[in-house]
Write a protein that holds these residues in place. Structure first.
Motif, PDB file in Angstrom:
ATOM      1  N   VAL A  98      10.749-114.068 -91.734  1.00 34.46           N
ATOM      2  CA  VAL A  98       9.497-113.628 -92.346  1.00 34.46           C
ATOM      3  C   VAL A  98       8.919-112.464 -91.541  1.00 34.46           C
ATOM      4  CG1 VAL A  98       7.124-114.290 -92.935  1.00 34.46           C
ATOM      5  CG2 VAL A  98       9.011-115.887 -93.363  1.00 34.46           C
ATOM      6  N   GLU A  99       8.938-112.589 -90.237  1.00 39.06           N
ATOM      7  CA  GLU A  99       8.437-111.521 -89.362  1.00 39.06           C
ATOM      8  C   GLU A  99       9.199-110.218 -89.606  1.00 39.06           C
ATOM      9  OE1 GLU A  99       8.781-110.549 -84.661  1.00 39.06           O
ATOM     10  OE2 GLU A  99       8.304-112.617 -85.188  1.00 39.06           O
ATOM     11  N   LYS A 100      10.515-110.304 -89.691  1.00 36.85           N
ATOM     12  CA  LYS A 100      11.341-109.112 -89.934  1.00 36.85           C
ATOM     13  C   LYS A 100      11.056-108.527 -91.312  1.00 36.85           C
ATOM     14  CE  LYS A 100      15.038-110.648 -86.881  1.00 36.85           C
ATOM     15  NZ  LYS A 100      16.405-111.191 -86.791  1.00 36.85           N
ATOM     16  N   PHE A 101      10.875-109.378 -92.299  1.00 39.33           N
ATOM     17  CA  PHE A 101      10.562-108.926 -93.651  1.00 39.33           C
ATOM     18  C   PHE A 101       9.238-108.172 -93.670  1.00 39.33           C
ATOM     19  CE2 PHE A 101       8.211-109.973 -97.585  1.00 39.33           C
ATOM     20  CZ  PHE A 101       8.982-109.274 -98.500  1.00 39.33           C
ATOM     21  N   GLN A 102       8.220-108.748 -93.027  1.00 46.38           N
ATOM     22  CA  GLN A 102       6.905-108.104 -93.010  1.00 46.38           C
ATOM     23  C   GLN A 102       6.941-106.770 -92.261  1.00 46.38           C
ATOM     24  OE1 GLN A 102       4.699-111.530 -91.525  1.00 46.38           O
ATOM     25  NE2 GLN A 102       3.785-111.832 -93.537  1.00 46.38           N
ATOM     26  N   GLU A 103       7.687-106.713 -91.174  1.00 49.60           N
ATOM     27  CA  GLU A 103       7.814-105.469 -90.421  1.00 49.60           C
ATOM     28  C   GLU A 103       8.535-104.411 -91.254  1.00 49.60           C
ATOM     29  OE1 GLU A 103       7.609-102.687 -87.226  1.00 49.60           O
ATOM     30  OE2 GLU A 103       6.393-104.355 -87.925  1.00 49.60           O
ATOM     31  N   THR A 104       9.562-104.809 -91.963  1.00 46.22           N
ATOM     32  CA  THR A 104      10.287-103.874 -92.824  1.00 46.22           C
ATOM     33  C   THR A 104       9.369-103.341 -93.919  1.00 46.22           C
ATOM     34  OG1 THR A 104      12.383-104.989 -92.379  1.00 46.22           O
ATOM     35  CG2 THR A 104      12.296-103.609 -94.339  1.00 46.22           C
ATOM     36  N   LYS A 105       8.584-104.221 -94.529  1.00 48.09           N
ATOM     37  CA  LYS A 105       7.623-103.770 -95.556  1.00 48.09           C
ATOM     38  C   LYS A 105       6.634-102.764 -94.985  1.00 48.09           C
ATOM     39  CE  LYS A 105       5.529-106.354 -98.407  1.00 48.09           C
ATOM     40  NZ  LYS A 105       4.772-107.385 -99.121  1.00 48.09           N
ATOM     41  N   ARG A 106       6.156-103.026 -93.773  1.00 43.14           N
ATOM     42  CA  ARG A 106       5.198-102.117 -93.139  1.00 43.14           C
ATOM     43  C   ARG A 106       5.835-100.748 -92.906  1.00 43.14           C
ATOM     44  NH1 ARG A 106       4.021 -99.809 -88.700  1.00 43.14           N
ATOM     45  NH2 ARG A 106       5.689-100.716 -87.463  1.00 43.14           N
ATOM     46  N   LEU A 107       7.061-100.747 -92.421  1.00 42.97           N
ATOM     47  CA  LEU A 107       7.749 -99.487 -92.133  1.00 42.97           C
ATOM     48  C   LEU A 107       8.059 -98.711 -93.413  1.00 42.97           C
ATOM     49  CD1 LEU A 107      10.118-100.714 -89.280  1.00 42.97           C
ATOM     50  CD2 LEU A 107       8.149 -99.172 -89.037  1.00 42.97           C
ATOM     51  N   VAL A 108       8.426 -99.397 -94.468  1.00 45.63           N
ATOM     52  CA  VAL A 108       8.684 -98.734 -95.745  1.00 45.63           C
ATOM     53  C   VAL A 108       7.400 -98.101 -96.276  1.00 45.63           C
ATOM     54  CG1 VAL A 108       9.294 -99.132 -98.173  1.00 45.63           C
ATOM     55  CG2 VAL A 108      10.719-100.079 -96.348  1.00 45.63           C
ATOM     56  N   ALA A 109       6.285 -98.796 -96.138  1.00 43.88           N
ATOM     57  CA  ALA A 109       5.001 -98.235 -96.563  1.00 43.88           C
ATOM     58  C   ALA A 109       4.675 -96.979 -95.759  1.00 43.88           C
ATOM     59  CB  ALA A 109       3.890 -99.273 -96.407  1.00 43.88           C
TER      60      ALA A 109
END
Length: 120
Positions: free
Chosen positions: A78-89
């Protein structure tokens, strides 16, 4: 008001944990956890439907919370998913800025972010 926000954040976190790790629960645990977290049923409703006590439902949900949190502590999906979403944004924001300004340094930052995502 603050209590409601905290409760909503808890529900979102429970939903994310369930999305990533829910299949690792037993079918019985999945059904009850979904009824509480996703279907927003009361403990009393679930207890009556399942033929168990309200306390039994409460205990099972708490146990599932601990199990799902334990998986996250070990795997960090979940942490990795949220970080990836942040970076894509951030990439989207930088791309929009680049289209307006043509600033080449933005392309360099986009490249750095892309490499970060690849390492996640």
């Amino acid at each position: 008001m603050i209590t409601q926000v905290i409760e909503m954040e808890k529900i979102v976190q429970q939903g994310l944990l369930y999305d990533f790790y829910g299949e690792l629960l037993t079918k019985h645990q999945q059904q009850i956890y979904e009824d509480v977290v996703i279907n927003d049923m009361s403990l009393s409703e679930i207890a009556q439907e399942q033929g168990i006590s309200r306390q039994g439902v409460h205990d099972l949900v708490r146990r599932c919370d601990k199990i799902l949190s334990s998986y996250e502590e070990k795997l960090h999906l979940v942490e990795k998913f949220q970080e990836t979403k942040r970076l894509v944004a951030e990439i989207e924001t930088l791309t929009a800025q680049y289209q307006k300004t043509g600033d080449g340094s933005l392309v360099e930052r986009i490249g750095q972010i892309s490499r970060e995502i690849a390492e996640i």
